[in-house]
Design a protein around this motif. Sequence first.
Motif, PDB file in Angstrom:
ATOM      1  N   GLU A 164      -7.026   4.308  -4.520  1.00  0.00           N
ATOM      2  CA  GLU A 164      -7.596   4.443  -3.427  1.00  0.00           C
ATOM      3  C   GLU A 164      -8.350   6.024  -3.414  1.00  0.00           C
TER       4      GLU A 164
ATOM      5  N   HIS B  93       0.990  -1.293  -0.131  1.00  0.00           N
ATOM      6  CA  HIS B  93      -0.047   0.082  -0.104  1.00  0.00           C
ATOM      7  C   HIS B  93       0.962   1.158  -0.038  1.00  0.00           C
TER       8      HIS B  93
ATOM      9  N   GLU C 224      -7.444  -0.676   8.995  1.00  0.00           N
ATOM     10  CA  GLU C 224      -6.416   0.212   9.284  1.00  0.00           C
ATOM     11  C   GLU C 224      -6.678   1.059  10.638  1.00  0.00           C
TER      12      GLU C 224
ATOM     13  N   ASN D 237     -12.764   6.672   4.452  1.00  0.00           N
ATOM     14  CA  ASN D 237     -12.505   8.126   3.553  1.00  0.00           C
ATOM     15  C   ASN D 237     -14.023   8.635   3.158  1.00  0.00           C
TER      16      ASN D 237
ATOM     17  N   HIS E 137     -10.940  -0.663   2.410  1.00  0.00           N
ATOM     18  CA  HIS E 137     -10.343  -0.186   3.761  1.00  0.00           C
ATOM     19  C   HIS E 137     -11.372   0.153   4.786  1.00  0.00           C
TER      20      HIS E 137
ATOM     21  N   ASP F 170     -11.950   2.928  -0.186  1.00  0.00           N
ATOM     22  CA  ASP F 170     -11.868   3.344   1.555  1.00  0.00           C
ATOM     23  C   ASP F 170     -13.024   3.700   2.027  1.00  0.00           C
TER      24      ASP F 170
END
Length: 310
Positions: free
Chosen positions: A158, A73, A265, A194, A222, A191
């Motif tokens: 991403e 990543h 994460e 996000n 993610h 993500d």
Amino acid sequence: MNAHASDAGVGVMFNGVLSDFLDRHPDAPDFLSVIPERFWNDLGRRAATRFVPLPDEVGLLDRLAARYPLVAHGIGLSIASASAFDLAHVRQLAQWHRRYRFRWISEHLSAVRVHTRITPDHHAGLALPIPWDDDMLQMLCERVSQVQDILGCQLLLENGVVYTPVPDTDMSEAEFLRALTRRTGCALLLDLHNLYVNSVNLDLSAFAFIDALDLGAVHEIHIAGGNWLYGAYLDSHAGPCADAVWPLLSYTAPRCPNLRGVTFEFHESYYPRLEVAGVLAQLTRARNAMTGKEGEQTCRSRASSAPLPT
Ligand SMILES: [Fe+2]
């Protein structure tokens, strides 16, 4: 609704505090996501030998690679910076890919490097928003194709965090991502935190965004947590996954036919909030969400479940 690929697994973004967790629960993650830039020093474009491996970190990576499938990543390419496209960085990543055979490689669809009078590689300190316009799309299509040629594999990009609206765009972010994946053959790392951050700060619908994507292009997801600061909700990876992200995962994962992994994460400074049991709980819950055990009845509870500022 499609079922995602049956071999899709659950992983965790590796950081140093996880060694104890992995010793106690070696089977909890199916794979580890590693940030390749943590394993070398970049001495800059003018250095005779630019990339210098860090022996202790490389030794750690060797031990991890012996125990787990690894995915890379990247955080340093800054592929959307119009002022610079760092092919040496891509070649360095390709060299490590030949050594470790990463299952897949992802990068951020963002710009973090900005040109200054002192250096073309000044780090802005956070990912800058990029315009969803035709010029950016054309530039990225050319760059993504070059990156994929050098790496010899598909690149995952991403979706990023935006704290302020981007004016004068030609298309929506979802339209931009659909065009980028269709024209280059690259894939998406979606993500969901996000996306949740953007939905809270910009008052957008995360579900509408997901529905507008080509979910066949999503190969990794993610999940993470955040926190409030001065009226803004931040993508700080602060401990456990945000409550509102779980319904997004339950909704999205079963609809991604080519999904290969879901990665939790967290920033290592928040490990005291999680500890071993907390990390294990996040991975277990992610696995349940992927298989539909979280239940869809809560999926459409919408982003109105945003946490209140504290
Ligand atoms: Fe992420």
